[in-house]
Scaffold this motif. Structure first.
Motif, PDB file in Angstrom:
ATOM      1  N   ASP A 132     -24.479 -65.083 106.179  1.00  0.00           N
ATOM      2  CA  ASP A 132     -24.701 -64.014 105.275  1.00  0.00           C
ATOM      3  C   ASP A 132     -23.072 -63.986 104.747  1.00  0.00           C
ATOM      4  O   ASP A 132     -23.013 -63.675 103.495  1.00  0.00           O
ATOM      5  N   GLY A 133     -22.040 -64.314 105.438  1.00  0.00           N
ATOM      6  CA  GLY A 133     -20.829 -64.235 104.902  1.00  0.00           C
ATOM      7  C   GLY A 133     -20.391 -65.255 103.800  1.00  0.00           C
ATOM      8  O   GLY A 133     -19.874 -65.078 102.958  1.00  0.00           O
ATOM      9  N   SER A 134     -21.306 -66.524 104.169  1.00  0.00           N
ATOM     10  CA  SER A 134     -20.875 -67.519 102.948  1.00  0.00           C
ATOM     11  C   SER A 134     -21.684 -67.084 101.708  1.00  0.00           C
ATOM     12  O   SER A 134     -21.194 -67.597 100.584  1.00  0.00           O
ATOM     13  N   LYS A 135     -22.633 -66.264 101.686  1.00  0.00           N
ATOM     14  CA  LYS A 135     -23.376 -65.946 100.335  1.00  0.00           C
ATOM     15  C   LYS A 135     -22.640 -64.623  99.799  1.00  0.00           C
ATOM     16  O   LYS A 135     -22.907 -64.425  98.621  1.00  0.00           O
ATOM     17  N   SER A 136     -21.781 -64.150 100.547  1.00  0.00           N
ATOM     18  CA  SER A 136     -21.093 -62.710 100.036  1.00  0.00           C
ATOM     19  C   SER A 136     -19.951 -63.234  99.070  1.00  0.00           C
ATOM     20  O   SER A 136     -19.464 -64.359  98.826  1.00  0.00           O
TER      21      SER A 136
ATOM     22  N   PHE B 211     -18.391 -56.061  98.763  1.00  0.00           N
ATOM     23  CA  PHE B 211     -17.838 -55.401  99.932  1.00  0.00           C
ATOM     24  C   PHE B 211     -17.201 -53.830  99.317  1.00  0.00           C
ATOM     25  O   PHE B 211     -16.712 -53.170 100.062  1.00  0.00           O
ATOM     26  N   LYS B 212     -17.556 -53.631  98.096  1.00  0.00           N
ATOM     27  CA  LYS B 212     -17.088 -52.407  97.327  1.00  0.00           C
ATOM     28  C   LYS B 212     -18.105 -51.293  97.583  1.00  0.00           C
ATOM     29  O   LYS B 212     -19.167 -51.500  97.583  1.00  0.00           O
ATOM     30  N   ALA B 213     -17.460 -50.099  97.897  1.00  0.00           N
ATOM     31  CA  ALA B 213     -18.415 -49.249  98.002  1.00  0.00           C
ATOM     32  C   ALA B 213     -18.961 -48.635  96.861  1.00  0.00           C
ATOM     33  O   ALA B 213     -18.362 -48.261  95.653  1.00  0.00           O
ATOM     34  N   GLU B 214     -20.175 -48.186  97.122  1.00  0.00           N
ATOM     35  CA  GLU B 214     -20.901 -47.485  95.869  1.00  0.00           C
ATOM     36  C   GLU B 214     -21.204 -46.263  96.142  1.00  0.00           C
ATOM     37  O   GLU B 214     -21.847 -45.350  95.346  1.00  0.00           O
TER      38      GLU B 214
END
Length: 84
Positions: A49-53, A58-61
């Motif tokens: 999952d981290g490699s697809k990020s 990671f920004k709050a919406e």
């Protein structure tokens, strides 16, 4: 003690040692199965999952609100998407 008694004691100790060794191996296998395998699985999933990020993932919406013990809102933060 005679040699016969020493031989019997030695055999009993060997049997106990063997039983303890087997018990530790079985308990170790159970510990690996119950603890180690899930940890490795979670690590692999997190890596995938981290490699697809991306950075914007990671920004709050959503807004974050802080309340006091009576349920009154004290502060609201992050009204817009993080900048930078």
């Amino acid at each position: 003690m005679s040699k016969k008694h020493n031989g019997l004691l030695w055999r009993v100790l060997k049997i106990w040692g063997t039983c303890l060794g087997i018990a530790f191996c079985v308990l170790g296998a159970i510990a690996i199965k119950r603890g180690g395998v899930p940890v490795v699985t979670m690590y692999k999933e997190a890596s995938r999952d981290g490699s697809k990020s991306r950075k914007d993932t990671f920004k709050a919406e959503q807004n974050t609100s802080v309340y006091d013990e009576d349920g009154n809102e004290i502060k609201e933060a992050k009204k817009e998407k993080d900048i930078s």
